[in-house]
Write an enzyme that holds these catalytic residues in place. Structure first.
Site, PDB file in Angstrom:
ATOM      1  CB  SER A 119       1.109   5.402  -9.722  1.00  0.00           C
ATOM      2  OG  SER A 119       2.097   6.187  -9.006  1.00  0.00           O
TER       3      SER A 119
ATOM      4  CB  SER B  43       2.218   5.868  -5.598  1.00  0.00           C
ATOM      5  OG  SER B  43       0.660   6.626  -6.294  1.00  0.00           O
TER       6      SER B  43
ATOM      7  CE  LYS C  55       4.377   6.715 -11.339  1.00  0.00           C
ATOM      8  NZ  LYS C  55       4.328   6.380  -9.476  1.00  0.00           N
TER       9      LYS C  55
END
Length: 418
Positions: free
Chosen positions: A141, A165, A72
């Site tokens: 996210s 997330s 990420k």
């Protein structure tokens, strides 16, 4: 979907495949899916190939030897930008790997590239689409990480969770994910937002894969053995935390019936948890405003409206309100841990329903907020679906000092839901 991480690791250890072959297959799959899915922001093809060749030429490195993975884009990878989906970090190349990336490399894993995140891991969406239905959000996210695994590009990806997330994107994309307790893994090299809530998490095709990753990060060789006895579960239907869509409610009921038929002992959890949603918001807003004070002060116009509004609100949340919210969470946590002394995990929806249509929002994290505030580990378990075939995920929340037991229980549940 990609093959399980566990099977991929076995194939590498036996010599039936190579790191080089896996990296090339991942790059081919990425090229085929990326025009539709948009899961990746940076692809490190040349360095991944170089690392794979070195692994193939040397001794077996560790339990993840040769496994390609995504990271990420709020997590540092040496030599690659960490841009956090914001112009404020454009071109900001990391000088060193984040701690968790170091640990995965030490276990033999190969960084394929950086995956899309929402802006600073908050709610402003990126371009990623859900591989199971391109008209729907992949969640956030950790949007790109969940989608990269669901699209079959990599069998492992790193995400982070401050609210929901990691759990929510896994549920929307039909993969497994794991969130350790806050503080169980070092957050060094990861862009911080809320120190009391932030944690690194993992995505993989199946729950058993998550246990392999968790032990590899710890440098352990003893992957937990599969559970053979039926667990005791506390059932939380989720209605108290927010509206649960009819298909999710029906799927949870079906899961409870199937697990009971397989021998699991289920008891309704009636402890009130909804006040912790507001407490989570209080802590998140207060700590985010502190972490991002400089960005808000110097570059407010470079922030999305939704992020700027949250940070501005956070500046009005006092320290006393923040501390009181944490104290209430600690008291509730003690109560739940007492209940988990006689049970293995809490079973509840991972999200209110399937992934919503549209890419303008990432979904509601209400099902995760209380447990993230209480620093309790959680596993997203795939296997359920709507009548139209969209993934529906459940989650299991467990005792923070019994991570192995939680993962073993989640694998048992997954096998009965599949």
């Amino acid at each position: 979907m990609t093959a399980s991480l566990t099977q991929t690791a076995r194939d590498l250890a036996s010599g039936s495949t190579t790191a080089t072959r896996l990296v090339e297959e991942a790059l081919e799959r990425l090229a085929a899916t990326e025009p539709d899915v948009h899961a990746w922001v940076t692809v490190a093809a040349d360095t991944a190939r170089e690392q794979a060749r070195a692994l193939d030429a040397g001794p077996h490195r560790g339990p993840l030897h040769g496994v390609p993975f995504g990271v990420k884009d709020i997590i540092d990878v040496a030599g690659l930008p960490t841009e956090c989906a914001s112009p404020l970090r454009a071109g900001a190349v990391a000088a060193a790997d984040a701690w968790v990336v170091q640990r995965l490399r030490a276990a033999g894993a190969v960084v394929l590239g950086k995956t899309v995140t929402t802006e600073f891991a908050y709610f402003e969406p990126g371009p990623t689409r859900n591989p199971r239905d391109l008209s729907r959000t992949p969640g956030g996210s950790s949007s790109g990480s969940a989608a990269a695994v669901a699209a079959g590009v990599v069998p492992l990806a790193l995400g982070t969770q401050t609210a929901g997330s990691v759990i929510r994107p896994a549920a929307f994309c039909g993969v497994a994910s794991y969130v350790p307790p806050v503080g169980a893994l070092s957050y060094a090299g990861v862009h911080p937002m809320c120190p009391s809530l932030d944690t690194v998490g993992f995505f993989a095709p199946a729950v058993a894969d998550l246990a392999l990753v968790r032990t590899a990060v710890d440098g352990r060789a003893d992957v937990p053995v599969a559970r053979t006895d039926a667990p005791t579960l506390l059932l939380l239907r989720g209605d108290e935390l927010g509206p649960v869509e009819p298909e999710m409610a029906a799927a949870l009921e079906s899961a409870a019936t199937a697990l009971t038929a397989a021998g699991a002992r289920l008891t309704e959890l009636t402890t009130p948890l909804s006040p912790l949603i507001d407490d989570h918001l209080t802590v998140m807003e207060h700590e985010a405003a502190i972490s991002m004070r400089e960005d808000l002060t110097a570059h407010p116009d470079e922030l999305s409206d939704i992020l700027r509004t949250m940070l501005e609100k956070g500046t009005t949340v006092g320290g006393a309100a923040h501390d009181a919210a944490l104290a209430r969470a600690a008291a509730q946590r003690d109560l739940l841990l007492g209940l988990l002394g006689d049970a293995d995990a809490i079973l509840l929806p991972a999200a209110p329903g399937p992934a919503p249509v549209g890419l303008g929002a990432t979904g509601n994290p209400a099902m995760s907020r209380p447990f993230q505030l209480m620093n309790m580990p959680a596993v997203a378990v795939p296997g359920l679906a709507t009548t139209g075939g969209l993934p529906l995920g459940v989650q299991l929340v467990g005792h923070p000092r019994r991570e192995d037991d939680l993962l073993a229980t989640a694998a048992w549940v997954e096998a009965r839901l599949g």
